[in-house]
Design a protein around this motif. Structure first.
Motif, PDB file in Angstrom:
ATOM      1  N   VAL A 182     -38.727 -27.721  13.227  1.00  0.00           N
ATOM      2  CA  VAL A 182     -38.452 -28.551  14.671  1.00  0.00           C
ATOM      3  C   VAL A 182     -37.086 -29.203  14.527  1.00  0.00           C
ATOM      4  CG1 VAL A 182     -39.491 -30.710  15.721  1.00  0.00           C
ATOM      5  CG2 VAL A 182     -41.056 -28.520  14.908  1.00  0.00           C
ATOM      6  N   LEU A 183     -37.084 -29.504  13.103  1.00  0.00           N
ATOM      7  CA  LEU A 183     -35.864 -30.422  13.359  1.00  0.00           C
ATOM      8  C   LEU A 183     -34.285 -30.113  13.071  1.00  0.00           C
ATOM      9  CD1 LEU A 183     -36.373 -33.590  10.637  1.00  0.00           C
ATOM     10  CD2 LEU A 183     -37.062 -33.579  12.846  1.00  0.00           C
ATOM     11  N   LEU A 184     -34.627 -28.751  12.640  1.00  0.00           N
ATOM     12  CA  LEU A 184     -33.055 -27.877  12.389  1.00  0.00           C
ATOM     13  C   LEU A 184     -33.142 -26.882  13.913  1.00  0.00           C
ATOM     14  CD1 LEU A 184     -34.513 -25.702   9.252  1.00  0.00           C
ATOM     15  CD2 LEU A 184     -32.109 -27.459   9.565  1.00  0.00           C
ATOM     16  N   ASN A 185     -33.841 -27.366  14.392  1.00  0.00           N
ATOM     17  CA  ASN A 185     -33.423 -26.373  15.994  1.00  0.00           C
ATOM     18  C   ASN A 185     -33.135 -28.176  16.934  1.00  0.00           C
ATOM     19  OD1 ASN A 185     -34.829 -23.850  16.058  1.00  0.00           O
ATOM     20  ND2 ASN A 185     -36.259 -24.353  17.278  1.00  0.00           N
ATOM     21  N   GLU A 186     -33.881 -28.927  16.591  1.00  0.00           N
ATOM     22  CA  GLU A 186     -32.735 -30.240  17.178  1.00  0.00           C
ATOM     23  C   GLU A 186     -31.097 -30.482  16.994  1.00  0.00           C
ATOM     24  OE1 GLU A 186     -31.712 -33.601  19.372  1.00  0.00           O
ATOM     25  OE2 GLU A 186     -33.916 -32.383  20.213  1.00  0.00           O
ATOM     26  N   ALA A 187     -30.973 -30.394  15.984  1.00  0.00           N
ATOM     27  CA  ALA A 187     -29.765 -29.927  15.117  1.00  0.00           C
ATOM     28  C   ALA A 187     -29.029 -29.163  15.434  1.00  0.00           C
ATOM     29  CB  ALA A 187     -29.826 -30.034  13.243  1.00  0.00           C
ATOM     30  N   ARG A 188     -29.365 -27.994  15.225  1.00  0.00           N
ATOM     31  CA  ARG A 188     -28.248 -26.524  16.211  1.00  0.00           C
ATOM     32  C   ARG A 188     -28.017 -26.988  17.790  1.00  0.00           C
ATOM     33  NH1 ARG A 188     -33.012 -23.484  14.093  1.00  0.00           N
ATOM     34  NH2 ARG A 188     -31.998 -22.593  11.863  1.00  0.00           N
ATOM     35  N   GLU A 189     -28.982 -27.688  18.521  1.00  0.00           N
ATOM     36  CA  GLU A 189     -29.091 -28.128  20.122  1.00  0.00           C
ATOM     37  C   GLU A 189     -28.177 -28.781  19.836  1.00  0.00           C
ATOM     38  OE1 GLU A 189     -29.613 -27.058  23.019  1.00  0.00           O
ATOM     39  OE2 GLU A 189     -30.446 -24.891  21.878  1.00  0.00           O
ATOM     40  N   ARG A 190     -27.674 -30.773  18.443  1.00  0.00           N
ATOM     41  CA  ARG A 190     -26.968 -31.003  18.727  1.00  0.00           C
ATOM     42  C   ARG A 190     -25.771 -30.485  18.148  1.00  0.00           C
ATOM     43  NH1 ARG A 190     -29.637 -36.649  16.400  1.00  0.00           N
ATOM     44  NH2 ARG A 190     -31.454 -36.629  17.797  1.00  0.00           N
ATOM     45  N   ALA A 191     -24.757 -29.713  17.328  1.00  0.00           N
ATOM     46  CA  ALA A 191     -24.206 -28.969  17.550  1.00  0.00           C
ATOM     47  C   ALA A 191     -23.191 -28.361  18.868  1.00  0.00           C
ATOM     48  CB  ALA A 191     -24.369 -28.181  15.855  1.00  0.00           C
ATOM     49  N   LYS A 192     -24.763 -27.735  18.952  1.00  0.00           N
ATOM     50  CA  LYS A 192     -23.935 -26.892  20.009  1.00  0.00           C
ATOM     51  C   LYS A 192     -23.479 -28.294  21.417  1.00  0.00           C
ATOM     52  CE  LYS A 192     -25.177 -23.224  24.089  1.00  0.00           C
ATOM     53  NZ  LYS A 192     -26.950 -22.644  23.702  1.00  0.00           N
TER      54      LYS A 192
END
Length: 248
Positions: free
Chosen positions: A77-87
């Motif tokens: 869950v946190l990693l998916n949020e992190a990927r969205e922030r990087a994008k």
């Protein structure tokens, strides 16, 4: 209450992202990133492993400053949020899911960072030492390890067995237990999300400075300093944080 892996993962879920950022807010993150860049030095050609990267609040701004970052966490869950922030920020960060105790990199990083009390969830000293040994293997010779965690003295000094707080209009109850003998801090949460009652829990092993230095030495590190924050202020029993800088 259950202290299963499922409960641990539930704690670091979607509601955690909202709740945590009242504490791990934008200003705190900005200060931490600025202090980290002073410790890390030039970003040119520097590869960093952000261990326990969560939602990418440190990894993404460090990438913006030119560091090559791998973010590593166990919560999808946190990693998916992190990927969205990087994008959103248009930066490249490699995010990987995994358990710190099963970290497998061979001399790949110039520095490993572990920020915001992301260490000690193994539950006992042996598992945590094993995790640190893997951190050492991931570093180049002379590589730097920066760990930022709770100051046990201060945290237990203000111990309260039950706390009720408001987050975004949501009432949360937290029940806590701490054992001086084992160093285990257990916390159980309950709150309502919509009409549904939610619960979560975690178990964290808190270390004194001497204990933390001891397992770092056993894992093969050389400890350079113990500080009361990422700004490298002097550590005292009243410091809210404990930051240790070590080298492979």
């Amino acid at each position: 209450m259950s202290e299963s892996v499922e409960q641990w993962q539930h704690f670091f879920g979607e509601d955690y992202i909202r709740f945590s950022e009242l504490i791990l807010n934008t200003e705190r993150t900005k200060n931490e990133v600025e202090n980290l860049t002073r410790i890390l030095g030039s970003s040119t050609g520097i590869r960093i492993l952000d261990l326990g990267c969560g939602q990418g609040r440190i990894a993404v701004p460090l990438a913006q400053k030119g560091y090559s970052i791998v973010g590593y966490d166990q919560s999808e869950v946190l990693l998916n949020e992190a990927r969205e922030r990087a994008k959103r920020e248009n930066v490249e960060v490699e995010f990987k899911r995994g358990d710190i105790r099963h970290l497998h990199y061979d001399e790949r990083f110039h520095a490993v960072i572990n920020i915001g009390t992301a260490f000690g969830y193994g539950g006992d000293e042996q598992r945590d030492r094993q995790a640190l040994e893997h951190v050492g293997m991931a570093l180049y010779p002379g590589g730097k390890f920066i760990i930022d965690t709770e100051n046990r003295d201060k945290k237990t000094q203000r111990f309260q067995s039950e706390i009720k707080e408001e987050f975004y209009g949501i009432s949360m109850t937290s029940r806590r237990e701490f054992s001086e003998e084992t160093g285990l801090w257990k916390e159980y949460f309950s709150w309502c999300s919509g009409e549904k009652q939610q619960t979560a829990s975690f178990v964290l092993r808190l270390y004194s400075p001497d204990e933390m230095v001891g397992i770092l030495l056993q894992a093969g590190f050389k400890v350079e300093g113990i500080y009361g924050g990422l700004d490298c202020r002097e550590w005292t029993s009243e410091s809210s944080r404990m930051v240790i800088i070590a080298r492979k």
